[in-house]
Write a protein that holds these residues in place. Structure first.
Motif, PDB file in Angstrom:
ATOM      1  N   LEU A  25       1.038   1.910 -13.318  1.00 20.45           N
ATOM      2  CA  LEU A  25      -0.271   2.537 -13.276  1.00 20.45           C
ATOM      3  C   LEU A  25      -0.746   2.714 -11.819  1.00 20.45           C
ATOM      4  N   LEU A  26      -0.542   1.692 -11.003  1.00 20.02           N
ATOM      5  CA  LEU A  26      -0.921   1.779  -9.588  1.00 20.02           C
ATOM      6  C   LEU A  26      -0.122   2.876  -8.882  1.00 20.02           C
ATOM      7  N   GLU A  27       1.181   2.937  -9.151  1.00 18.81           N
ATOM      8  CA  GLU A  27       2.037   3.955  -8.528  1.00 18.81           C
ATOM      9  C   GLU A  27       1.636   5.361  -8.977  1.00 18.81           C
ATOM     10  N   LYS A  28       1.220   5.480 -10.223  1.00 14.46           N
ATOM     11  CA  LYS A  28       0.785   6.784 -10.729  1.00 14.46           C
ATOM     12  C   LYS A  28      -0.477   7.248  -9.992  1.00 14.46           C
ATOM     13  N   ASN A  29      -1.372   6.322  -9.681  1.00 14.90           N
ATOM     14  CA  ASN A  29      -2.645   6.677  -9.050  1.00 14.90           C
ATOM     15  C   ASN A  29      -2.579   6.764  -7.531  1.00 14.90           C
ATOM     16  N   PHE A  30      -1.774   5.925  -6.907  1.00 12.62           N
ATOM     17  CA  PHE A  30      -1.728   5.891  -5.441  1.00 12.62           C
ATOM     18  C   PHE A  30      -0.436   6.476  -4.878  1.00 12.62           C
ATOM     19  N   GLY A  31       0.567   6.653  -5.732  1.00 10.89           N
ATOM     20  CA  GLY A  31       1.870   7.139  -5.294  1.00 10.89           C
ATOM     21  C   GLY A  31       2.755   5.968  -4.882  1.00 10.89           C
ATOM     22  N   LYS A  32       4.000   6.017  -5.308  1.00  8.29           N
ATOM     23  CA  LYS A  32       4.925   4.921  -5.017  1.00  8.29           C
ATOM     24  C   LYS A  32       5.113   4.692  -3.511  1.00  8.29           C
ATOM     25  N   PRO A  33       5.203   5.758  -2.693  1.00 10.22           N
ATOM     26  CA  PRO A  33       5.376   5.537  -1.253  1.00 10.22           C
ATOM     27  C   PRO A  33       4.226   4.760  -0.601  1.00 10.22           C
ATOM     28  N   PHE A  34       3.019   4.852  -1.179  1.00 14.17           N
ATOM     29  CA  PHE A  34       1.862   4.138  -0.637  1.00 14.17           C
ATOM     30  C   PHE A  34       2.130   2.638  -0.540  1.00 14.17           C
ATOM     31  N   PHE A  35       2.832   2.087  -1.502  1.00 16.70           N
ATOM     32  CA  PHE A  35       3.041   0.649  -1.551  1.00 16.70           C
ATOM     33  C   PHE A  35       4.187   0.173  -0.670  1.00 16.70           C
ATOM     34  N   SER A  36       4.962   1.088  -0.132  1.00 17.54           N
ATOM     35  CA  SER A  36       6.031   0.701   0.787  1.00 17.54           C
ATOM     36  C   SER A  36       5.671   0.995   2.248  1.00 17.54           C
ATOM     37  N   MET A  37       4.517   1.637   2.463  1.00 22.32           N
ATOM     38  CA  MET A  37       4.084   1.938   3.826  1.00 22.32           C
ATOM     39  C   MET A  37       3.586   0.673   4.523  1.00 22.32           C
ATOM     40  N   LYS A  38       3.887   0.581   5.811  1.00 21.69           N
ATOM     41  CA  LYS A  38       3.338  -0.505   6.611  1.00 21.69           C
ATOM     42  C   LYS A  38       1.910  -0.134   6.987  1.00 21.69           C
ATOM     43  N   ILE A  39       1.081  -1.134   7.181  1.00 23.33           N
ATOM     44  CA  ILE A  39      -0.311  -0.886   7.534  1.00 23.33           C
ATOM     45  C   ILE A  39      -0.409  -0.129   8.850  1.00 23.33           C
ATOM     46  N   SER A  40       0.503  -0.396   9.771  1.00 23.19           N
ATOM     47  CA  SER A  40       0.462   0.289  11.064  1.00 23.19           C
ATOM     48  C   SER A  40       0.694   1.797  10.914  1.00 23.19           C
ATOM     49  N   ASP A  41       1.372   2.209   9.844  1.00 20.33           N
ATOM     50  CA  ASP A  41       1.578   3.634   9.582  1.00 20.33           C
ATOM     51  C   ASP A  41       0.338   4.272   8.946  1.00 20.33           C
ATOM     52  N   MET A  42      -0.483   3.454   8.319  1.00 20.41           N
ATOM     53  CA  MET A  42      -1.657   3.950   7.615  1.00 20.41           C
ATOM     54  C   MET A  42      -2.902   4.010   8.500  1.00 20.41           C
ATOM     55  N   VAL A  43      -2.861   3.281   9.620  1.00 22.36           N
ATOM     56  CA  VAL A  43      -4.045   3.171  10.469  1.00 22.36           C
ATOM     57  C   VAL A  43      -3.794   3.839  11.814  1.00 22.36           C
ATOM     58  N   ASN A  44      -4.593   4.841  12.126  1.00 22.65           N
ATOM     59  CA  ASN A  44      -4.513   5.499  13.425  1.00 22.65           C
ATOM     60  C   ASN A  44      -5.866   5.562  14.121  1.00 22.65           C
ATOM     61  N   SER A  45      -6.925   5.276  13.389  1.00 25.99           N
ATOM     62  CA  SER A  45      -8.263   5.323  13.964  1.00 25.99           C
ATOM     63  C   SER A  45      -9.146   4.320  13.228  1.00 25.99           C
ATOM     64  N   PHE A  46     -10.318   4.084  13.800  1.00 23.55           N
ATOM     65  CA  PHE A  46     -11.230   3.171  13.120  1.00 23.55           C
ATOM     66  C   PHE A  46     -11.736   3.769  11.814  1.00 23.55           C
ATOM     67  N   ASP A  47     -11.754   5.091  11.704  1.00 28.01           N
ATOM     68  CA  ASP A  47     -12.110   5.732  10.435  1.00 28.01           C
ATOM     69  C   ASP A  47     -11.142   5.310   9.333  1.00 28.01           C
ATOM     70  N   ASP A  48      -9.866   5.138   9.675  1.00 32.24           N
ATOM     71  CA  ASP A  48      -8.880   4.654   8.698  1.00 32.24           C
ATOM     72  C   ASP A  48      -9.208   3.231   8.262  1.00 32.24           C
ATOM     73  N   ILE A  49      -9.626   2.405   9.199  1.00 34.03           N
ATOM     74  CA  ILE A  49     -10.024   1.021   8.879  1.00 34.03           C
ATOM     75  C   ILE A  49     -11.199   1.044   7.910  1.00 34.03           C
ATOM     76  N   LEU A  50     -12.185   1.880   8.196  1.00 29.13           N
ATOM     77  CA  LEU A  50     -13.347   1.993   7.312  1.00 29.13           C
ATOM     78  C   LEU A  50     -12.927   2.470   5.929  1.00 29.13           C
TER      79      LEU A  50
END
Length: 152
Positions: A25-50
């Protein structure tokens, strides 16, 4: 029908221990790649942190706050997001904790001391990271926030 709302940080935290059905269910809603991404790949600005924390700048900045107080709240939120919403245990000396280190020249922030069996910590656990790679990444990406916190 009831709708369940999960923010990205909560979904990421729940995923590793979720049942197979809930993972699907989580993979269906967020996408399977989302759960294998490192946090450093997901964060590039403070807007991402927010976005990842579900907070806004209005949540952090209260009337009358000094700039260094806002920077502290931002640094605390950065560490919390990088740590998957987990506050590291301050009293557990078996858990390594990492902090972005910035070298500052001049005498204004110098400290010199020597004593046998002396232990000193200048960093609260709320600002620490689970691993050195995340501390380095955050230290580079958010140097402006750490400068406001430590220097100005």
């Amino acid at each position: 029908m009831t709708t369940l709302k999960l923010d990205e940080q909560t979904a990421r935290r729940l995923y590793p221990t979720a049942s197979a059905e809930f993972k699907e269910l989580l993979e269906k809603n967020f996408g399977k790649p989302f759960f294998s991404m490192k946090i450093s790949d997901m964060v590039n600005s403070f807007d991402d942190i927010l976005r990842l924390s579900g907070k806004t700048m209005a949540d952090l900045q209260k009337s009358g706050d000094e700039d260094d107080e806002v920077a502290y709240k931002q640094a605390k939120l950065i560490a919390l997001v990088y740590n998957g919403g987990e506050l590291l245990p301050g009293s557990d000396t078996n858990v390594y904790k990492y902090f972005p280190w910035h070298k500052v020249s001049g005498s204004g922030l110098s400290f010199d001391g020597y004593d046998d069996w002396y232990s000193y910590s200048a960093v609260g656990v709320r600002l620490c990271f689970k691993n050195s790679a995340d501390a380095i990444d955050a230290g580079k990406k958010f140097i402006d926030i750490y400068t406001r916190l430590k220097i100005k």
